[in-house]
Scaffold this motif. Structure first.
Motif, PDB file in Angstrom:
ATOM      1  N   ILE A   1      32.187  46.198  34.059  1.00 25.28           N
ATOM      2  CA  ILE A   1      31.591  44.868  34.081  1.00 25.28           C
ATOM      3  C   ILE A   1      31.884  44.186  35.409  1.00 25.28           C
ATOM      4  O   ILE A   1      32.778  44.600  36.139  1.00 25.28           O
ATOM      5  N   VAL A   2      31.115  43.148  35.695  1.00 22.83           N
ATOM      6  CA  VAL A   2      31.371  42.297  36.849  1.00 22.83           C
ATOM      7  C   VAL A   2      31.843  40.962  36.312  1.00 22.83           C
ATOM      8  O   VAL A   2      31.282  40.432  35.345  1.00 22.83           O
ATOM      9  N   GLY A   3      32.889  40.429  36.915  1.00 27.95           N
ATOM     10  CA  GLY A   3      33.415  39.146  36.476  1.00 27.95           C
ATOM     11  C   GLY A   3      34.029  38.395  37.633  1.00 27.95           C
ATOM     12  O   GLY A   3      34.117  38.906  38.756  1.00 27.95           O
ATOM     13  N   LYS A   4      34.448  37.179  37.341  1.00 31.35           N
ATOM     14  CA  LYS A   4      35.068  36.324  38.355  1.00 31.35           C
ATOM     15  C   LYS A   4      36.533  36.124  37.984  1.00 31.35           C
ATOM     16  O   LYS A   4      36.855  35.822  36.828  1.00 31.35           O
ATOM     17  N   VAL A   5      37.413  36.293  38.951  1.00 27.60           N
ATOM     18  CA  VAL A   5      38.838  36.079  38.728  1.00 27.60           C
ATOM     19  C   VAL A   5      39.070  34.566  38.633  1.00 27.60           C
ATOM     20  O   VAL A   5      38.727  33.828  39.547  1.00 27.60           O
ATOM     21  N   VAL A   6      39.632  34.148  37.492  1.00 22.74           N
ATOM     22  CA  VAL A   6      39.828  32.715  37.256  1.00 22.74           C
ATOM     23  C   VAL A   6      41.296  32.319  37.162  1.00 22.74           C
ATOM     24  O   VAL A   6      41.606  31.136  37.036  1.00 22.74           O
ATOM     25  N   GLY A   7      42.186  33.284  37.223  1.00 25.98           N
ATOM     26  CA  GLY A   7      43.608  32.959  37.141  1.00 25.98           C
ATOM     27  C   GLY A   7      44.464  34.201  37.220  1.00 25.98           C
ATOM     28  O   GLY A   7      43.959  35.318  37.340  1.00 25.98           O
ATOM     29  N   SER A   8      45.765  33.979  37.142  1.00 28.17           N
ATOM     30  CA  SER A   8      46.709  35.094  37.168  1.00 28.17           C
ATOM     31  C   SER A   8      47.738  34.892  36.069  1.00 28.17           C
ATOM     32  O   SER A   8      47.893  33.803  35.531  1.00 28.17           O
TER      33      SER A   8
ATOM     34  N   GLN B   1      37.386  36.019  28.157  1.00 28.01           N
ATOM     35  CA  GLN B   1      38.167  36.444  29.305  1.00 28.01           C
ATOM     36  C   GLN B   1      38.991  37.684  28.972  1.00 28.01           C
ATOM     37  O   GLN B   1      39.351  37.916  27.823  1.00 28.01           O
ATOM     38  N   VAL B   2      39.270  38.467  30.001  1.00 26.98           N
ATOM     39  CA  VAL B   2      40.121  39.638  29.844  1.00 26.98           C
ATOM     40  C   VAL B   2      41.256  39.579  30.857  1.00 26.98           C
ATOM     41  O   VAL B   2      41.106  38.992  31.934  1.00 26.98           O
ATOM     42  N   VAL B   3      42.374  40.172  30.502  1.00 24.72           N
ATOM     43  CA  VAL B   3      43.485  40.328  31.437  1.00 24.72           C
ATOM     44  C   VAL B   3      43.376  41.733  32.000  1.00 24.72           C
ATOM     45  O   VAL B   3      43.302  42.705  31.254  1.00 24.72           O
ATOM     46  N   ALA B   4      43.346  41.822  33.320  1.00 28.74           N
ATOM     47  CA  ALA B   4      43.172  43.121  33.968  1.00 28.74           C
ATOM     48  C   ALA B   4      44.285  43.349  34.979  1.00 28.74           C
ATOM     49  O   ALA B   4      44.684  42.427  35.693  1.00 28.74           O
ATOM     50  N   ILE B   5      44.760  44.586  35.038  1.00 26.67           N
ATOM     51  CA  ILE B   5      45.732  44.952  36.065  1.00 26.67           C
ATOM     52  C   ILE B   5      44.984  44.973  37.400  1.00 26.67           C
ATOM     53  O   ILE B   5      43.818  45.351  37.460  1.00 26.67           O
ATOM     54  N   ASP B   6      45.641  44.507  38.443  1.00 23.83           N
ATOM     55  CA  ASP B   6      44.991  44.406  39.757  1.00 23.83           C
ATOM     56  C   ASP B   6      45.770  45.217  40.779  1.00 23.83           C
ATOM     57  O   ASP B   6      46.853  44.825  41.187  1.00 23.83           O
ATOM     58  N   ILE B   7      45.203  46.337  41.177  1.00 18.80           N
ATOM     59  CA  ILE B   7      45.884  47.192  42.155  1.00 18.80           C
ATOM     60  C   ILE B   7      45.291  47.060  43.553  1.00 18.80           C
ATOM     61  O   ILE B   7      45.770  47.682  44.486  1.00 18.80           O
ATOM     62  N   ILE B   8      44.234  46.233  43.678  1.00 19.89           N
ATOM     63  CA  ILE B   8      43.566  46.151  44.982  1.00 19.89           C
ATOM     64  C   ILE B   8      43.743  44.810  45.680  1.00 19.89           C
ATOM     65  O   ILE B   8      43.296  44.633  46.797  1.00 19.89           O
ATOM     66  N   GLY B   9      44.367  43.847  45.024  1.00 19.14           N
ATOM     67  CA  GLY B   9      44.660  42.573  45.669  1.00 19.14           C
ATOM     68  C   GLY B   9      43.551  41.544  45.594  1.00 19.14           C
ATOM     69  O   GLY B   9      43.308  40.822  46.555  1.00 19.14           O
TER      70      GLY B   9
ATOM     71  N   TYR C   1      34.603  37.722  42.923  1.00 21.24           N
ATOM     72  CA  TYR C   1      33.886  38.531  41.936  1.00 21.24           C
ATOM     73  C   TYR C   1      34.415  39.957  42.046  1.00 21.24           C
ATOM     74  O   TYR C   1      34.598  40.467  43.158  1.00 21.24           O
ATOM     75  N   VAL C   2      34.682  40.559  40.889  1.00 20.96           N
ATOM     76  CA  VAL C   2      35.310  41.876  40.875  1.00 20.96           C
ATOM     77  C   VAL C   2      34.610  42.814  39.904  1.00 20.96           C
ATOM     78  O   VAL C   2      33.902  42.376  38.994  1.00 20.96           O
TER      79      VAL C   2
ATOM     80  N   ILE D   1      43.323  37.136  35.314  1.00 18.67           N
ATOM     81  CA  ILE D   1      42.413  36.756  34.229  1.00 18.67           C
ATOM     82  C   ILE D   1      41.002  36.813  34.794  1.00 18.67           C
ATOM     83  O   ILE D   1      40.718  36.174  35.814  1.00 18.67           O
ATOM     84  N   VAL D   2      40.136  37.585  34.137  1.00 17.43           N
ATOM     85  CA  VAL D   2      38.764  37.767  34.615  1.00 17.43           C
ATOM     86  C   VAL D   2      37.791  37.250  33.564  1.00 17.43           C
ATOM     87  O   VAL D   2      37.888  37.593  32.393  1.00 17.43           O
TER      88      VAL D   2
END
Length: 88
Positions: free
Chosen positions: A2-9, A39-47, A53-54, A26-27
């Protein structure tokens, strides 16, 4: 995927030892890509940063895509969208 927008951490000081050192974001999936979930919580390995948008892989693809096959991961940010023309 999916494509989403990062809205928090999210900060978690106590977690599975296989997730130590991982960053969580948080995406918010784009409206037309939501599949019943918000919203989903996703691990972020790319910064990725807040407001970007991710691309988010989910399920077993998330673990494989971020190289943590043995960790309890269900969603992973695997790309940052450079040109989002037509996303919204």
């Amino acid at each position: 995927m999916i494509v989403g927008k990062v809205v928090g951490s999210i900060v978690s000081t106590r977690k599975s030892e296989k997730l130590i050192g991982s960053k969580f974001m948080i995406v918010e999936p784009l409206d037309h890509m939501k599949s019943g979930n918000g919203q989903v919580v996703a691990i972020d390995i790319i910064g990725a940063g807040i407001g970007e948008y991710v691309l988010v892989a989910q399920g077993s693809a998330a673990r494989i895509g971020c190289g943590v096959e043995e960790a309890p991961v269900d969603a992973a940010i695997v790309g940052i969208v450079d040109d989002g023309a037509g996303l919204e």
